[in-house]
Scaffold this motif. Structure first.
Motif, PDB file in Angstrom:
ATOM      1  N   CYS A 128      17.765  16.223  18.283  1.00  0.00           N
ATOM      2  CA  CYS A 128      17.679  17.203  17.195  1.00  0.00           C
ATOM      3  C   CYS A 128      16.299  17.850  17.169  1.00  0.00           C
ATOM      4  N   ILE A 129      15.270  17.043  17.345  1.00  0.00           N
ATOM      5  CA  ILE A 129      13.895  17.537  17.300  1.00  0.00           C
ATOM      6  C   ILE A 129      13.612  18.435  18.504  1.00  0.00           C
ATOM      7  N   VAL A 130      13.962  17.972  19.685  1.00  0.00           N
ATOM      8  CA  VAL A 130      13.675  18.725  20.916  1.00  0.00           C
ATOM      9  C   VAL A 130      14.381  20.075  20.917  1.00  0.00           C
ATOM     10  N   HIS A 131      15.639  20.100  20.482  1.00  0.00           N
ATOM     11  CA  HIS A 131      16.418  21.337  20.564  1.00  0.00           C
ATOM     12  C   HIS A 131      16.468  22.110  19.254  1.00  0.00           C
ATOM     13  N   MET A 167      13.617  22.348  16.946  1.00  0.00           N
ATOM     14  CA  MET A 167      12.328  22.878  16.513  1.00  0.00           C
ATOM     15  C   MET A 167      12.070  24.236  17.154  1.00  0.00           C
ATOM     16  N   THR A 168      11.392  25.093  16.397  1.00  0.00           N
ATOM     17  CA  THR A 168      10.963  26.380  16.938  1.00  0.00           C
ATOM     18  C   THR A 168       9.447  26.410  16.948  1.00  0.00           C
ATOM     19  N   ASN A 186      19.334  21.438  10.824  1.00  0.00           N
ATOM     20  CA  ASN A 186      19.378  22.861  10.507  1.00  0.00           C
ATOM     21  C   ASN A 186      18.578  23.694  11.507  1.00  0.00           C
ATOM     22  N   GLY A 187      18.402  23.145  12.708  1.00  0.00           N
ATOM     23  CA  GLY A 187      17.591  23.786  13.737  1.00  0.00           C
ATOM     24  C   GLY A 187      18.312  24.913  14.458  1.00  0.00           C
ATOM     25  N   ILE A 188      17.644  25.430  15.473  1.00  0.00           N
ATOM     26  CA  ILE A 188      18.146  26.601  16.194  1.00  0.00           C
ATOM     27  C   ILE A 188      19.192  26.278  17.248  1.00  0.00           C
ATOM     28  N   GLY A 189      19.332  25.045  17.640  1.00  0.00           N
ATOM     29  CA  GLY A 189      20.280  24.750  18.700  1.00  0.00           C
ATOM     30  C   GLY A 189      20.744  23.400  18.669  1.00  0.00           C
ATOM     31  N   GLU A 227      15.261  19.918   9.044  1.00  0.00           N
ATOM     32  CA  GLU A 227      15.893  18.871   8.250  1.00  0.00           C
ATOM     33  C   GLU A 227      16.986  18.207   9.079  1.00  0.00           C
ATOM     34  N   ILE A 228      16.849  16.918   9.252  1.00  0.00           N
ATOM     35  CA  ILE A 228      17.837  16.123   9.977  1.00  0.00           C
ATOM     36  C   ILE A 228      18.562  15.270   8.948  1.00  0.00           C
ATOM     37  N   SER A 229      19.886  15.375   8.947  1.00  0.00           N
ATOM     38  CA  SER A 229      20.704  14.637   7.988  1.00  0.00           C
ATOM     39  C   SER A 229      21.556  13.614   8.715  1.00  0.00           C
TER      40      SER A 229
END
Length: 91
Positions: A56-59, A61-62, A88-91, A69-71
């Motif tokens: 989630c963090i790697v893909h 973050m912008t 809620n990230g970009i990818g 936000e990771i749920s």
């Protein structure tokens, strides 16, 4: 040395991992976890969730200063523990 741990322990590992990543990314990560008290003592594979959160963090973050936000939620269906992780990230 068991390969299993409680869901509560695994969530504690995730919270510590998020703290470490926030030191790295400047408090840009938020972790929201919904686990019912009846699920806290259920056994799962140790460190099975951390690679998913890392993904989630790697893909997600912008380069911009946005909060990611990771749920995570847990529920039981037909006797099985179902864990869901989203962001809620970009990818």
């Amino acid at each position: 040395n068991s390969q299993l741990c409680t869901l509560a322990d695994e969530v504690a590992y995730l919270r510590n991992y998020i703290k470490i990543m926030n030191y790295r990314f400047g408090e840009g990560l938020k972790f929201v976890c919904t686990v019912d008290d009846t699920q806290r003592d259920l056994m799962i594979l140790r460190f099975i969730l951390q690679p998913i959160v890392e993904n989630c963090i790697v893909h997600g973050m912008t380069g911009k200063k946005l909060t990611l936000e990771i749920s995570m939620s847990a529920k039981t269906e037909n006797g099985d523990l179902v864990l869901e992780i989203s962001d809620n990230g970009i990818g």
